[in-house]
Write a protein that holds these residues in place. Structure first.
Motif, PDB file in Angstrom:
ATOM      1  N   HIS A 185      -6.314  -9.368  -8.568  1.00 14.62           N
ATOM      2  CA  HIS A 185      -6.809 -10.339  -7.602  1.00 14.62           C
ATOM      3  C   HIS A 185      -8.232 -10.067  -7.120  1.00 14.62           C
ATOM      4  O   HIS A 185      -8.793 -10.869  -6.361  1.00 14.62           O
ATOM      5  N   GLY A 186      -8.800  -8.943  -7.537  1.00 11.03           N
ATOM      6  CA  GLY A 186     -10.183  -8.653  -7.187  1.00 11.03           C
ATOM      7  C   GLY A 186     -10.391  -8.269  -5.740  1.00 11.03           C
ATOM      8  O   GLY A 186     -11.523  -8.249  -5.251  1.00 11.03           O
ATOM      9  N   LYS A 187      -9.310  -7.935  -5.036  1.00 11.22           N
ATOM     10  CA  LYS A 187      -9.388  -7.573  -3.626  1.00 11.22           C
ATOM     11  C   LYS A 187      -8.390  -6.460  -3.350  1.00 11.22           C
ATOM     12  O   LYS A 187      -7.399  -6.322  -4.069  1.00 11.22           O
ATOM     13  N   SER A 188      -8.643  -5.702  -2.281  1.00  7.85           N
ATOM     14  CA  SER A 188      -7.652  -4.713  -1.863  1.00  7.85           C
ATOM     15  C   SER A 188      -6.434  -5.449  -1.309  1.00  7.85           C
ATOM     16  O   SER A 188      -6.520  -6.630  -0.916  1.00  7.85           O
ATOM     17  N   PRO A 189      -5.264  -4.793  -1.280  1.00  8.10           N
ATOM     18  CA  PRO A 189      -4.079  -5.473  -0.735  1.00  8.10           C
ATOM     19  C   PRO A 189      -4.282  -6.051   0.668  1.00  8.10           C
ATOM     20  O   PRO A 189      -3.937  -7.226   0.895  1.00  8.10           O
ATOM     21  N   PRO A 190      -4.847  -5.309   1.647  1.00  8.38           N
ATOM     22  CA  PRO A 190      -5.058  -5.922   2.952  1.00  8.38           C
ATOM     23  C   PRO A 190      -6.022  -7.109   2.904  1.00  8.38           C
ATOM     24  O   PRO A 190      -5.805  -8.110   3.615  1.00  8.38           O
ATOM     25  N   GLN A 191      -7.094  -7.012   2.105  1.00 14.09           N
ATOM     26  CA  GLN A 191      -8.015  -8.144   1.980  1.00 14.09           C
ATOM     27  C   GLN A 191      -7.299  -9.367   1.423  1.00 14.09           C
ATOM     28  O   GLN A 191      -7.482 -10.495   1.903  1.00 14.09           O
ATOM     29  N   PRO A 227       5.899  -1.909   5.532  1.00 12.59           N
ATOM     30  CA  PRO A 227       6.332  -0.523   5.319  1.00 12.59           C
ATOM     31  C   PRO A 227       5.324   0.281   4.508  1.00 12.59           C
ATOM     32  O   PRO A 227       4.716  -0.228   3.566  1.00 12.59           O
ATOM     33  N   HIS A 228       5.166   1.516   4.933  1.00 13.13           N
ATOM     34  CA  HIS A 228       4.453   2.592   4.245  1.00 13.13           C
ATOM     35  C   HIS A 228       2.954   2.596   4.524  1.00 13.13           C
ATOM     36  O   HIS A 228       2.476   3.478   5.221  1.00 13.13           O
ATOM     37  N   LEU A 229       2.157   1.684   3.949  1.00 12.02           N
ATOM     38  CA  LEU A 229       0.694   1.670   4.162  1.00 12.02           C
ATOM     39  C   LEU A 229       0.078   3.055   3.960  1.00 12.02           C
ATOM     40  O   LEU A 229      -0.854   3.434   4.660  1.00 12.02           O
ATOM     41  N   THR A 230       0.607   3.797   3.004  1.00 10.30           N
ATOM     42  CA  THR A 230       0.152   5.168   2.790  1.00 10.30           C
ATOM     43  C   THR A 230      -1.174   5.227   2.052  1.00 10.30           C
ATOM     44  O   THR A 230      -1.949   6.168   2.227  1.00 10.30           O
ATOM     45  N   CYS A 272       0.823  -1.213   0.000  1.00  5.58           N
ATOM     46  CA  CYS A 272       0.000   0.000   0.000  1.00  5.58           C
ATOM     47  C   CYS A 272       0.855   1.260   0.000  1.00  5.58           C
ATOM     48  O   CYS A 272       0.581   2.209   0.733  1.00  5.58           O
ATOM     49  N   GLN A 273       1.894   1.256  -0.862  1.00  5.30           N
ATOM     50  CA  GLN A 273       2.785   2.408  -0.891  1.00  5.30           C
ATOM     51  C   GLN A 273       2.558   3.296  -2.101  1.00  5.30           C
ATOM     52  O   GLN A 273       3.209   4.340  -2.230  1.00  5.30           O
ATOM     53  N   SER A 274       1.639   2.930  -3.005  1.00  4.96           N
ATOM     54  CA  SER A 274       1.318   3.788  -4.149  1.00  4.96           C
ATOM     55  C   SER A 274      -0.061   3.442  -4.669  1.00  4.96           C
ATOM     56  O   SER A 274      -0.558   2.319  -4.484  1.00  4.96           O
ATOM     57  N   ALA A 275      -0.661   4.400  -5.344  1.00  9.29           N
ATOM     58  CA  ALA A 275      -1.964   4.150  -5.966  1.00  9.29           C
ATOM     59  C   ALA A 275      -1.830   3.096  -7.060  1.00  9.29           C
ATOM     60  O   ALA A 275      -2.722   2.242  -7.228  1.00  9.29           O
ATOM     61  N   PHE A 276      -0.719   3.134  -7.811  1.00 10.79           N
ATOM     62  CA  PHE A 276      -0.498   2.135  -8.866  1.00 10.79           C
ATOM     63  C   PHE A 276      -0.496   0.733  -8.284  1.00 10.79           C
ATOM     64  O   PHE A 276      -1.135  -0.182  -8.822  1.00 10.79           O
TER      65      PHE A 276
END
Length: 496
Positions: free
Chosen positions: A262-268, A283-286, A249-253
Motif C-alpha cells: 500500500h506504500g504506507k505504514s500501517p498507521p498511515q 492489539p500489540h502495536l509492537t 503492527c505485531q510483526s516486522a513481516f
C-alpha cells in the motif's frame, strides 16, 4: 437473588480495597464496598446505611474486575509453537497445497460453541469481568460464524460474563508457496460478506442479556484486509457506535507487507482509510517506525495517539515470541490509551501485568520508568476507557458492580507492604477467590456454579488432540506429527 443478582444491599470488606476518587484509584485499608441492583453504591470507610448481607473477605484485596481487550476464546495453541519454529514450517501458515485443495473447518460447529464456554470459565477464574474474545483463524475455513457467536452469547449469559462479541472476518490470508516463500491470497467479496454478517450480528445482539452482551466489529489482522474492507468497517463503526478491534503492527513481516502493498505504514494506511478513531482497539502495536528495528519515516506513534485509538497490550504472548513494547513509558507519555489483553493461555491478567512491568523496565533500562500502578491502571481503567465505559474498571458510586477478590493469605504471596506491589511481585490468577459481575456473584471461593472443571479439562484435551492430528495436512511439506512438534528431550517408553 432476582435475575441472578444478590437481593438487597451487599457490603464487602477486606484488608484492602481499591477505591476510586478524583479520577484515580486509592487504597483503602479495611475498606468497604457496597453494591445493589448491579451498581456500586459506596466505596470507602464506615458505611452508615442498612445492608442485607455482609461479606468479610479477610486477608484479601478487593478491586475492580479486569477488562481483557484480547481475551482468548478458543483452545490455545501457543504450546505448539513454543519451541517449534519457524512458524511457516510448523503449520502456523497454510501451505499452498492446503489452500488450493480448499481450506476446511478443523473444529465441528459443536466444538466451536463448546470452546467458547470453556474459555469463558477460564476468564472468570482469573478475575476477568469484561472480555473481548479472540480466536485464531488459522484453523478456520475462512472467518468466524454467526452460530458460534450466538453460542458465545448464550454461554456468557449463562455464566454471567460481560462480553463484547462479533465474528471475525478477513479479506485474505497468507500461505507458503511450494518454493517456501510467504505469499498472499485475497478474496475481497468473501471479506465484505463477512462484514455484512458481522454488522447484522451487532444489530441483533447489541445490549442483550440484561446489558451483559455488547458487540464489536473484528476484522482480522491488518495485512489480511483490503482497503474497501477496512474503510467500510470504519463507516460501520461510526453508524453502529461499537468498538472495532484490529491486530496491527505485531510483526516486522506484517509491517513491511503493508508498506509493500500500500506504500504506507500501517498507521498511515489506517488513518487515510478513515479507520482510526477512539473506538479502535489495536492489539500489540509492537512494531512501529523507529521501534523494534523498523526503519520508516512515518510518525506512527503520533498518528495513533492523535487518533484516540487504544493499544491492547498483551505482554505475555509477545514476550513468548521474543518481542516487547519499546516501551510502555513511551506509548504512555505519547498520550495513548493503554488497555490490557491476555491473548493466550493462561488468561492470567496478573501474570500479564507482571511481565508487562518487567519488560517495560528492561526496555528503558530504568526501574523508575514504569510503576505497578501503570499496569494495574491499564488492566482496569485503560480497558474501560478503550470501550468508552466510565462505569467499568473502578469501584465508585454509579459504576457497575464488577468486583474481583484476590487472596493475600497464601504464604507464597509473601509479605504485604502495598497490596498492588505485592500482587505484581508474587501474585497469580490462581489467587483470585471471588468474582462479582453486574452484582451477581459468578464465582465464590474458586467455584463457578454448574461448572465441572475436570470435565472441561478432559474435553479440551480431547479436542486439542484431534486438532494436532490434522496438522500434517496443513503443514508445509506435510511431515508427520512427530516431526512438526519435537519433544523437549528424547522420550524413552517402557518396553513391552
Amino acid at each position: 437473588m432476582a435475575d441472578g443478582r444478590e437481593t438487597g444491599r451487599v457490603l464487602m470488606t477486606a484488608d484492602w480495597v481499591v477505591g476510586h476518587e478524583n479520577g484515580r484509584h486509592v487504597l483503602l485499608p479495611r475498606g468497604e464496598v457496597v453494591f445493589e441492583d448491579g451498581a456500586i453504591l459506596f466505596a470507602g470507610h464506615g458505611f452508615e446505611g442498612e445492608v442485607a448481607r455482609r461479606i468479610d473477605c479477610g486477608r484479601a484485596l478487593i478491586g475492580p474486575g479486569f477488562v481483557d481487550l484480547d481475551a482468548l476464546s478458543d483452545l490455545d495453541t501457543t504450546v505448539l509453537g513454543f519451541d517449534n519454529q519457524p512458524a511457516w514450517k510448523k503449520g502456523r501458515v497454510w501451505p499452498e497445497s492446503y489452500m488450493q485443495a480448499g481450506p476446511r473447518e478443523m473444529y465441528t460447529p459443536e466444538d466451536l460453541r463448546w470452546q467458547k464456554r470453556y474459555a469463558f470459565t477460564r476468564l472468570i477464574r482469573n478475575g476477568i469481568t469484561t472480555a473481548l474474545p479472540i480466536a485464531s483463524l488459522f484453523y478456520r475455513e475462512w472467518g468466524e460464524t454467526w452460530d458460534e457467536f450466538a453460542g458465545a452469547a448464550e454461554a456468557a449469559r449463562e455464566l454471567g460474563l460481560r462480553v463484547y462479541l462479533g465474528p471475525a472476518y478477513r479479506g485474505g490470508n497468507t500461505y507458503v508457496t511450494d518454493a517456501g516463500e510467504i505469499a498472499f491470497h485475497f478474496d475481497e467479496d468473501r471479506g465484505l460478506m463477512g462484514l455484512t454478517e458481522a454488522i447484522r450480528f451487532c444489530e441483533t445482539f447489541e445490549n442483550t442479556g440484561g446489558g451483559l452482551i455488547r458487540t464489536m466489529l473484528a476484522p482480522d489482522r491488518i495485512e489480511t484486509c483490503t482497503a474497501p474492507l477496512l474503510s467500510r468497517t470504519g463507516r460501520a463503526v461510526r453508524d453502529l457506535d461499537v468498538p472495532v478491534r484490529l491486530h496491527c503492527c505485531q510483526s516486522a513481516f506484517e509491517y513491511h507487507s503493508v508498506v509493500r502493498m500500500h506504500g504506507k505504514s500501517p498507521p498511515q494506511w489506517l488513518r487515510d482509510l478513515g479507520f482510526l478513531s477512539p473506538r479502535a482497539i489495536l492489539p500489540h502495536l509492537t512494531f512501529l517506525s523507529g521501534l523494534n528495528d523498523i526503519d520508516h519515516h512515518a510518525p506512527d506513534l503520533e498518528i495513533l495517539a492523535e487518533s484516540g485509538a487504544a493499544l491492547a497490550h498483551c505482554p505475555l504472548v509477545m514476550a513468548r515470541g521474543g518481542t516487547a513494547l519499546r516501551s510502555f513509558a513511551r506509548y504512555r507519555d505519547a498520550g495513548m490509551t493503554i488497555g490490557m489483553g491476555t491473548d493466550t493461555h493462561p488468561p492470567d491478567m496478573v501474570l500479564n501485568m507482571q511481565v508487562g512491568l518487567m519488560t517495560a523496565r528492561i526496555a528503558d533500562r530504568d526501574p523508575q520508568a514504569v510503576r505497578a500502578s501503570d499496569l494495574y491502571d491499564a488492566a482496569t481503567l485503560g480497558g474501560a476507557r478503550a470501550l468508552g465505559r466510565d462505569d467499568l474498571g473502578r469501584l465508585a458510586p454509579g459504576a457497575r458492580a464488577d468486583i474481583t477478590v484476590i487472596g493475600l493469605d497464601d504464604p507464597a504471596m509473601g509479605q504485604v507492604l502495598d497490596p498492588i506491589q505485592t500482587l505484581l511481585l508474587s501474585g497469580s490468577g490462581r489467587d483470585v477467590r471471588t468474582v462479582v459481575i453486574d452484582g451477581r456473584i459468578v464465582m465464590r471461593d474458586g467455584v463457578i456454579p454448574g461448572v465441572d472443571h475436570a470435565a472441561l479439562r478432559d474435553g479440551a484435551q480431547a479436542r486439542f488432540d484431534g486438532l494436532v492430528a490434522q496438522y500434517p495436512d496443513r503443514t508445509f511439506g506435510h511431515p508427520p506429527v512427530e516431526e512438526i512438534f519435537a519433544w523437549t528431550y528424547p522420550v524413552k517408553r517402557a518396553s513391552v
